[in-house]
Design a protein around this motif. Structure first.
Motif, PDB file in Angstrom:
ATOM      1  N   PRO A  65     -21.947  45.730  64.542  1.00 57.42           N
ATOM      2  CA  PRO A  65     -21.678  45.096  63.266  1.00 57.42           C
ATOM      3  C   PRO A  65     -20.267  44.583  63.180  1.00 57.42           C
ATOM      4  O   PRO A  65     -19.948  43.546  62.567  1.00 57.42           O
ATOM      5  CB  PRO A  65     -21.709  46.192  62.270  1.00 57.42           C
ATOM      6  CG  PRO A  65     -21.863  47.284  62.709  1.00 57.42           C
ATOM      7  CD  PRO A  65     -22.270  47.156  64.452  1.00 57.42           C
ATOM      8  N   MET A  66     -19.485  45.208  64.042  1.00 55.51           N
ATOM      9  CA  MET A  66     -17.958  44.448  63.909  1.00 55.51           C
ATOM     10  C   MET A  66     -17.791  43.174  64.452  1.00 55.51           C
ATOM     11  O   MET A  66     -16.989  42.433  64.062  1.00 55.51           O
ATOM     12  CB  MET A  66     -17.167  45.564  64.946  1.00 55.51           C
ATOM     13  CG  MET A  66     -15.828  45.258  64.720  1.00 55.51           C
ATOM     14  SD  MET A  66     -14.993  45.606  63.137  1.00 55.51           S
ATOM     15  CE  MET A  66     -13.158  45.748  63.588  1.00 55.51           C
ATOM     16  N   HIS A  67     -18.821  42.769  65.214  1.00 56.65           N
ATOM     17  CA  HIS A  67     -18.710  41.236  65.862  1.00 56.65           C
ATOM     18  C   HIS A  67     -19.238  40.480  64.691  1.00 56.65           C
ATOM     19  O   HIS A  67     -18.544  39.197  64.640  1.00 56.65           O
ATOM     20  CB  HIS A  67     -19.923  41.169  66.789  1.00 56.65           C
ATOM     21  CG  HIS A  67     -19.726  41.748  68.190  1.00 56.65           C
ATOM     22  ND1 HIS A  67     -20.150  41.556  69.163  1.00 56.65           N
ATOM     23  CD2 HIS A  67     -18.626  42.750  68.205  1.00 56.65           C
ATOM     24  CE1 HIS A  67     -19.587  42.248  70.453  1.00 56.65           C
ATOM     25  NE2 HIS A  67     -18.987  43.007  69.843  1.00 56.65           N
ATOM     26  N   PHE A  68     -19.938  40.850  63.651  1.00 59.13           N
ATOM     27  CA  PHE A  68     -20.109  40.001  62.518  1.00 59.13           C
ATOM     28  C   PHE A  68     -18.948  39.940  61.257  1.00 59.13           C
ATOM     29  O   PHE A  68     -18.361  39.039  61.162  1.00 59.13           O
ATOM     30  CB  PHE A  68     -21.688  40.274  61.902  1.00 59.13           C
ATOM     31  CG  PHE A  68     -21.878  39.522  60.661  1.00 59.13           C
ATOM     32  CD1 PHE A  68     -22.418  38.468  60.954  1.00 59.13           C
ATOM     33  CD2 PHE A  68     -21.494  40.044  59.397  1.00 59.13           C
ATOM     34  CE1 PHE A  68     -22.902  37.476  59.761  1.00 59.13           C
ATOM     35  CE2 PHE A  68     -22.081  39.448  58.275  1.00 59.13           C
ATOM     36  CZ  PHE A  68     -22.520  38.215  58.420  1.00 59.13           C
ATOM     37  N   PHE A  69     -18.840  41.309  60.858  1.00 57.37           N
ATOM     38  CA  PHE A  69     -17.809  41.412  59.810  1.00 57.37           C
ATOM     39  C   PHE A  69     -16.337  41.106  60.370  1.00 57.37           C
ATOM     40  O   PHE A  69     -15.557  40.402  59.643  1.00 57.37           O
ATOM     41  CB  PHE A  69     -17.828  42.755  59.239  1.00 57.37           C
ATOM     42  CG  PHE A  69     -19.027  43.140  58.384  1.00 57.37           C
ATOM     43  CD1 PHE A  69     -19.365  42.427  57.324  1.00 57.37           C
ATOM     44  CD2 PHE A  69     -20.202  43.828  58.967  1.00 57.37           C
ATOM     45  CE1 PHE A  69     -20.370  42.650  56.268  1.00 57.37           C
ATOM     46  CE2 PHE A  69     -21.244  43.920  58.300  1.00 57.37           C
ATOM     47  CZ  PHE A  69     -21.213  43.304  57.052  1.00 57.37           C
ATOM     48  N   GLY A  70     -16.016  41.703  61.587  1.00 57.06           N
ATOM     49  CA  GLY A  70     -14.757  41.528  62.417  1.00 57.06           C
ATOM     50  C   GLY A  70     -14.174  40.045  62.371  1.00 57.06           C
ATOM     51  O   GLY A  70     -13.116  39.708  62.081  1.00 57.06           O
ATOM     52  N   SER A  71     -15.360  39.282  62.826  1.00 55.88           N
ATOM     53  CA  SER A  71     -14.894  37.817  63.092  1.00 55.88           C
ATOM     54  C   SER A  71     -14.693  36.893  61.981  1.00 55.88           C
ATOM     55  O   SER A  71     -13.773  36.459  62.043  1.00 55.88           O
ATOM     56  CB  SER A  71     -16.148  37.196  64.063  1.00 55.88           C
ATOM     57  OG  SER A  71     -17.260  37.262  63.340  1.00 55.88           O
ATOM     58  N   MET A  72     -15.581  37.341  61.091  1.00 56.29           N
ATOM     59  CA  MET A  72     -15.157  36.575  59.641  1.00 56.29           C
ATOM     60  C   MET A  72     -13.935  37.310  58.977  1.00 56.29           C
ATOM     61  O   MET A  72     -13.333  36.417  58.432  1.00 56.29           O
ATOM     62  CB  MET A  72     -16.474  36.945  58.701  1.00 56.29           C
ATOM     63  CG  MET A  72     -17.935  36.326  59.100  1.00 56.29           C
ATOM     64  SD  MET A  72     -18.883  36.117  57.616  1.00 56.29           S
ATOM     65  CE  MET A  72     -19.012  37.794  57.117  1.00 56.29           C
TER      66      MET A  72
END
Length: 316
Positions: free
Chosen positions: A232-239
Motif C-alpha cells: 500500500p505504501m507504493h500507492f499512498f506514498g507516491s501520491m
C-alpha cells in the motif's frame, strides 16, 4: 465428479422445478456425473421448502440455506466452497440462463484448458434500466482490469476449472467481477462464449439502482487490493510525495519571489495574501497525511496473517 452446478437464488420458488428438471435432463443426456447446489439466499416465498421437496426426488440436488439475505456474492462463495466437481458451472435461478449451454462450456474447460469461460448474452431481454448500467460497468471493467476479450463480466452463466473457485473469495458485490478476481489470482486463460438469454418467465428482477453505486465501489476495491494489497505504501506514498513536493515547490517559489522583490526594493505583497500560498499549504498537509496513511497501511499489511499468502500452481 464431472460437474457441479451452483445456483444462487432468492425468492425463485416457481422456477426451481423446471430449472432442476432441465439441468438433470442435460446431464443425463450427456452422461455427466453431477451435483446441483441450490443456495437459498434467505428467501421468503417457500423456495427452501421447494428445494427440500425436489431433493427427495433427485439425489443429485443439494441445498444450502442462509438465515437471512446476504447477497449473490455470499451465496456463490459458499457454493464454491461446497463444490466437488472438476468443472463448476454457475447460473441464475430465473430460467434466463439455458442449461443447454453446459456441455459446450464443459468441453471448453476440459479440452481447451480454459480457467474460466464467461457467458455473453449478445441479445438481451432486460429493460434499459438494467442493460445501460451493465454496459457502463463492462466498459469500465475492461479498461481497469485489462481483460479486453470479455463483453459481459456480469453474466450469471459461467464455467470454471475447480482450482479457480477454490482459490478466490467472492464478497460484497464482487460476483460482477469474478473474471477480475480470477486474473488477480493468477488464472489468466479466460474466454467467452455467446449464450442464449431468455426472457424472465416467473417472478420479478432483483436488480436495484443501489447496485450501480455498490458495483462501482467494489470495482475500485478489486483494482486497489489486487494491485496494491501487499504494498500500500507504493500507492499512498507516491501520491503523498507528489503532493508534498508540489506544495513545497510552490512555497519555495513564493518565498524566492518575495526575497527577490525585497532585494530590488520593489513593491511586494505578503505571502499569506497570495491564493497560491493556501494551495501550497493544503498540498503539503495532504501529502503528509497520504504518506502517513501509506506508512500505517504498510504496518497493517506486514502484520497480516495473509502477508505471505501466494498462489502456488505446482511444486516438483
Amino acid at each position: 465428479m464431472d460437474i457441479s452446478v451452483v445456483v444462487p437464488l432468492y425468492n425463485e420458488v416457481e422456477s426451481l422445478p423446471e430449472l432442476t428438471s432441465w439441468i438433470s435432463k442435460v446431464m443425463d443426456d450427456n452422461k455427466f456425473s453431477y451435483e446441483i447446489l441450490l443456495v437459498d439466499d434467505g428467501s421468503k416465498d417457500g423456495s427452501w421448502e421447494m428445494i427440500c421437496r425436489l431433493k427427495t426426488g433427485n439425489p443429485h440436488i443439494k441445498g444450502i440455506k442462509f438465515r437471512r439475505n446476504y447477497g449473490k456474492s455470499a451465496a456463490l462463495n459458499v457454493g464454491f466452497e461446497a463444490t466437488q466437481g472438476d468443472v463448476v458451472i454457475t447460473m441464475d435461478a430465473d430460467l434466463q440462463d439455458s442449461p443447454d449451454e453446459i456441455p459446450e462450456l464443459y468441453r471448453r474447460i476440459t479440452e481447451e484448458n480454459y480457467d474460466l469461460i464467461s457467458g455473453w448474452k449478445a441479445k438481451r431481454y432486460d429493460p434499459p434500466s438494467k442493460t445501460i448500467p451493465t454496459k457502463l460497468f463492462n466498459s469500465a471493467t475492461r479498461k481497469m482490469s485489462g481483460i479486453n476479450n470479455l463483453h459481459d463480466f456480469n453474466c450469471g452463466l459461467k464455467a470454471y476449472n475447480k482450482t479457480v473457485v477454490k482459490n478466490i473469495e467472492v464478497y460484497g458485490e464482487m460476483h460482477r467481477y469474478i473474471p477480475v478476481l480470477a486474473k488477480w489470482a493468477g488464472f489468466t486463460k479466460i474466454g467467452e462464449q455467446i449464450v442464449e438469454h431468455r426472457a424472465r418467465k416467473y417472478g420479478t428482477t432483483k436488480f436495484g439502482m443501489s447496485r450501480f453505486v455498490n458495483g462501482f465501489l467494489d470495482l475500485l476495491s478489486i483494482f486497489f487490493v489486487g494491485k496494491f494489497g501487499k504494498r500500500p505504501m507504493h500507492f499512498f506514498g507516491s501520491m503523498g510525495v507528489l503532493s508534498f513536493l508540489t506544495g513545497s515547490i510552490i512555497a519555495i517559489w513564493l518565498i524566492s519571489e518575495k526575497l527577490y522583490l525585497i532585494s530590488r526594493n520593489e513593491h511586494y505583497r505578503d505571502i499569506i495574501d497570495n491564493p497560491l500560498f493556501y494551495i501550497a499549504l493544503v498540498a503539503i498537509i495532504l501529502g503528509s497525511q497520504l504518506f502517513l496513511t501509506g506508512f500505517v497501511a504498510e504496518l497493517v499489511s506486514r502484520n497480516s496473517p495473509e502477508r505471505n499468502s501466494y498462489q502456488i500452481e505446482e511444486v516438483v
